[in-house]
Design an enzyme around this catalytic site. Structure first.
Site, PDB file in Angstrom:
ATOM      1  N   SER A 141       0.622  -1.361  -0.222  1.00 14.66           N
ATOM      2  CA  SER A 141      -0.083   0.177   0.155  1.00 14.66           C
ATOM      3  C   SER A 141       0.823   1.416   0.091  1.00 14.66           C
ATOM      4  O   SER A 141       2.212   1.440   0.625  1.00 14.66           O
ATOM      5  CB  SER A 141      -0.840  -0.166   1.239  1.00 14.66           C
ATOM      6  OG  SER A 141      -1.164   1.243   1.522  1.00 14.66           O
ATOM      7  N   TYR A 154      -1.707   0.356  10.689  1.00 18.39           N
ATOM      8  CA  TYR A 154      -1.541   0.137   9.658  1.00 18.39           C
ATOM      9  C   TYR A 154      -0.755   0.511   8.168  1.00 18.39           C
ATOM     10  O   TYR A 154       0.622  -0.577   7.941  1.00 18.39           O
ATOM     11  CB  TYR A 154      -3.009   0.430   9.255  1.00 18.39           C
ATOM     12  CG  TYR A 154      -3.078   0.316   7.024  1.00 18.39           C
ATOM     13  CD1 TYR A 154      -3.419  -1.422   7.286  1.00 18.39           C
ATOM     14  CD2 TYR A 154      -2.805   0.930   6.669  1.00 18.39           C
ATOM     15  CE1 TYR A 154      -3.357  -1.731   5.750  1.00 18.39           C
ATOM     16  CE2 TYR A 154      -3.560   0.471   5.187  1.00 18.39           C
ATOM     17  CZ  TYR A 154      -3.911  -1.289   4.485  1.00 18.39           C
ATOM     18  OH  TYR A 154      -3.832  -0.936   3.218  1.00 18.39           O
TER      19      TYR A 154
END
Ligand code: NAI
Ligand code: DBH
Length: 244
Positions: A141, A154
């Site tokens: 990501s 995250y």
């Protein structure tokens, strides 16, 4: 490279990007070993894949656990022609600042995104090496490189996952290993972002309202196309949705 008759392990296959990748791989003729936490949802996806004429086995369990990775790899060996894995399972827990996050949430984020990557590599690499090579994909990501208030664990976990992928690429040149950054995709993870407490919800709502979100199918098709067209060019690198 044709994926026909190859066997692929895919984690996080019960919904979202993972489900779409499973179906896209099945369309390409690959046999599948599918992982996720929810056994019913996972088996439903496996069934959809089998309806496309390939073998598909569901192995439900927490991907962070040793045993789950062991079962996934065993199942791939039983089908035969084990060609590679895609670690797609991930957890975001959007909203809380880093110091507000519970220990359980932190562990869940690092378990799904990082520990699971390690577990899969531990069990899959020796098998793939014995077979003379293979492919390892980690769904990463942009969050790995960008601090946003409300997704601290995250982003840190994705940065760690990217690092592990680069590490594997460095340590084992026989296995093509890269990160796939799927772009912003309209999934439950995005919905969780829009419903999150705090200002991060505004960012996620903006993605949806401004039409920035890809469909899971679009992103999945891009990944499978990358696998079919010389994936080794991404060894040690980050492939994005746009590369396909
Ligand atoms: N949706 C997006 O906009 C983006 C997603 N990603 C990444 O793409 C991947 C897939 O995301 P989405 O499909 O959006 O998420 P999602 O939340 O819709 O699906 C996540 C999948 O991972 C599985 N999973 C989560 N924790 C697990 C665990 N501990 N053990 C086994 N399975 C577990 C779930 O069961 C589910 O199948 C994730 O790695 C995510 O970080 C990256 C960038 C953007
Ligand atoms: O970049 C993003 O916006 C994003 C959103 C949700 C999940 C992600 O991994 C992201 O990178």
């Amino acid at each position: 490279m044709s994926l026909k008759q190859q066997t692929w392990i895919l984690t996080g296959a019960s919904r979202g990007i993972g489900r779409a990748v499973a179906l896209e791989l099945a369309h390409a003729g690959a046999n599948l070993v599918l992982g996720a936490r929810n056994p019913q949802a996972l088996e439903a996806v496996a069934q959809e894949c089998r309806a496309l004429g390939v073998q598909a086995k569901s192995v439900a369990g927490d991907a962070a656990l040793d045993q789950t990775a062991q079962f996934l790899v065993k199942a791939a060996k039983v089908i035969g022609n084990f060609a590679g894995f895609i670690h797609n399972a991930g957890v975001l827990h959007p909203g809380p600042t880093l110091w507000e996050l519970s220990e359980a949430q932190f562990d869940e984020v690092f378990g799904a995104n990082v520990k699971a990557a390690f577990q899969l590599a531990r069990y899959a690499y020796p098998n793939l090496i014995r077979r003379g090579g293979g492919v390892a994909v980690f769904v990463g990501s942009g969050a790995a490189k960008r601090n946003v208030a409300g997704w601290g664990a995250y982003g840190a976990a994705k940065a760690a996952e990217h690092y592990l992928a680069a590490q594997l690429a460095l340590e084992e040149p026989r296995i093509t290993c890269f990160v796939y950054s799927p772009g912003p995709v309209d999934t439950d993870m995005q919905r969780q972002g829009r419903e999150a407490p705090g200002p991060i919800a505004t960012m996620f709502q903006g993605f949806k309202e401004q039409g920035h979100l890809l469909s899971p199918e679009q992103s999945a098709r891009a990944l499978v196309r990358l696998l079919q067209t010389d994936p080794h060019r991404f060894h040690g690198k980050i492939a994005t949705y746009n590369d396909a």
